[in-house]
Motif scaffolding. Structure first.
Motif, PDB file in Angstrom:
ATOM      1  N   GLY A 123     -32.890   4.231  15.166  1.00  8.66           N
ATOM      2  CA  GLY A 123     -31.846   4.701  16.148  1.00  8.66           C
ATOM      3  C   GLY A 123     -31.634   6.467  16.201  1.00  8.66           C
ATOM      4  O   GLY A 123     -32.761   6.937  15.887  1.00  8.66           O
ATOM      5  N   ASP A 124     -30.882   6.772  16.457  1.00  8.57           N
ATOM      6  CA  ASP A 124     -30.349   8.411  16.818  1.00  8.57           C
ATOM      7  C   ASP A 124     -30.585   8.770  15.530  1.00  8.57           C
ATOM      8  O   ASP A 124     -29.990   8.782  14.644  1.00  8.57           O
ATOM      9  CB  ASP A 124     -29.060   8.352  17.346  1.00  8.57           C
ATOM     10  N   LEU A 125     -31.456   9.896  15.584  1.00 12.01           N
ATOM     11  CA  LEU A 125     -31.785  10.745  14.310  1.00 12.01           C
ATOM     12  C   LEU A 125     -30.612  11.599  13.676  1.00 12.01           C
ATOM     13  O   LEU A 125     -30.312  11.272  12.498  1.00 12.01           O
ATOM     14  CB  LEU A 125     -32.632  11.756  14.652  1.00 12.01           C
ATOM     15  N   MET A 126     -29.719  12.060  14.565  1.00 10.78           N
ATOM     16  CA  MET A 126     -28.825  12.686  14.153  1.00 10.78           C
ATOM     17  C   MET A 126     -27.454  11.843  13.344  1.00 10.78           C
ATOM     18  O   MET A 126     -26.930  12.034  12.253  1.00 10.78           O
ATOM     19  CB  MET A 126     -27.897  13.492  14.880  1.00 10.78           C
ATOM     20  N   ASP A 127     -27.320  11.101  14.014  1.00 10.17           N
ATOM     21  CA  ASP A 127     -26.054   9.874  13.548  1.00 10.17           C
ATOM     22  C   ASP A 127     -26.854   9.116  12.285  1.00 10.17           C
ATOM     23  O   ASP A 127     -26.065   8.908  11.436  1.00 10.17           O
ATOM     24  CB  ASP A 127     -26.048   8.938  14.746  1.00 10.17           C
TER      25      ASP A 127
END
Length: 232
Positions: A123-127
């Motif tokens: 998924g989204d790296l930051m999240d």
């Protein structure tokens, strides 16, 4: 035979995730109820998400963009700025939502504390980094891998990087498609731990396989690992 590494999925295996998508999806359908039946809005959104996976990947940000696109298409371009703003606000709320561990996770990890554990998510790296930090579980894992997608090739690269032979690797998670079948294809063990709200994109119907196992809850995982090692 002893397993050299035990892999665990994150979303809906260690903590709640899909429930927040479902509640936001329902609120989105209510917003567009004047333009289509709620079920039709939801169906259209899911179709848009699937088409956009190759562009945006998995995660909340791609979900937000798919909601905006669905709203534009269903209203034939007449959606107002207030509605778009509300969609973005719902996405921001999801990105700030607290992390709630699933029942039994702490006990299972305690029972596996002497194992070499890998957290393998996508998924989204930051999240994903936010959720891992908020979970308080990061120190339990020898390695943390955040992938764009979970394919046999991706798993093979992870295992090669960490010097783990596929046949000495076990992966457990709630997605048959992403967590179970790819490791089995590589020669490892896949353990399916179902969640009540797994996203339809992650569903798959496997054939019976001697290296595929299913558990009712994550607390059964340590016992299964011991049994498999004793058996071999």
């Amino acid at each position: 035979m002893m397993f050299d590494a035990i892999g665990l999925d994150a979303d809906d295996t260690l903590w709640e995730n899909e429930t927040f998508f479902r509640s936001t999806e329902a609120a989105f359908a209510d917003m567009l109820a004047d333009h289509a039946e709620r079920d039709a809005v939801t169906e259209r959104l899911v179709e848009t998400e699937k088409r956009n996976l190759s562009r945006y990947g998995f995660g909340i940000k791609g979900f937000m963009l798919s909601m905006v696109q669905t709203a534009v298409e269903l209203t034939e371009g007449r959606v107002d700025g207030h509605t778009i703003g509300r969609i973005l606000e719902m996405g921001r709320d999801m990105l700030a939502h607290p992390v709630h561990l699933l029942e039994g996770v702490e006990d299972a990890l305690a029972a596996l504390e002497n194992r070499r554990l890998f957290l393998i998510t996508k998924g989204d790296l930051m999240d994903q980094e936010r959720k891992i930090a908020a979970s308080g579980l990061a120190e339990r894992f020898a390695a943390i891998e955040i992938l764009a997608d979970k394919t046999p090739g991706q798993y093979a690269r992870v295992l090669k990087r960490h010097g783990v032979a596929p046949e000495r690797f076990l992966m457990a998670g709630n997605s048959m498609k992403s967590d179970v079948l790819p490791p089995v294809e590589l020669g490892g063990i896949g353990v399916f731990i179902p969640h009540d709200m797994t996203w339809s994109v992650e569903h798959a119907e496997p054939e019976r396989h001697p290296r595929l196992h299913e558990l009712a809850r994550i607390t059964e995982l340590p016992g299964l690992i011991e049994m498999l090692e004793c058996r071999t």
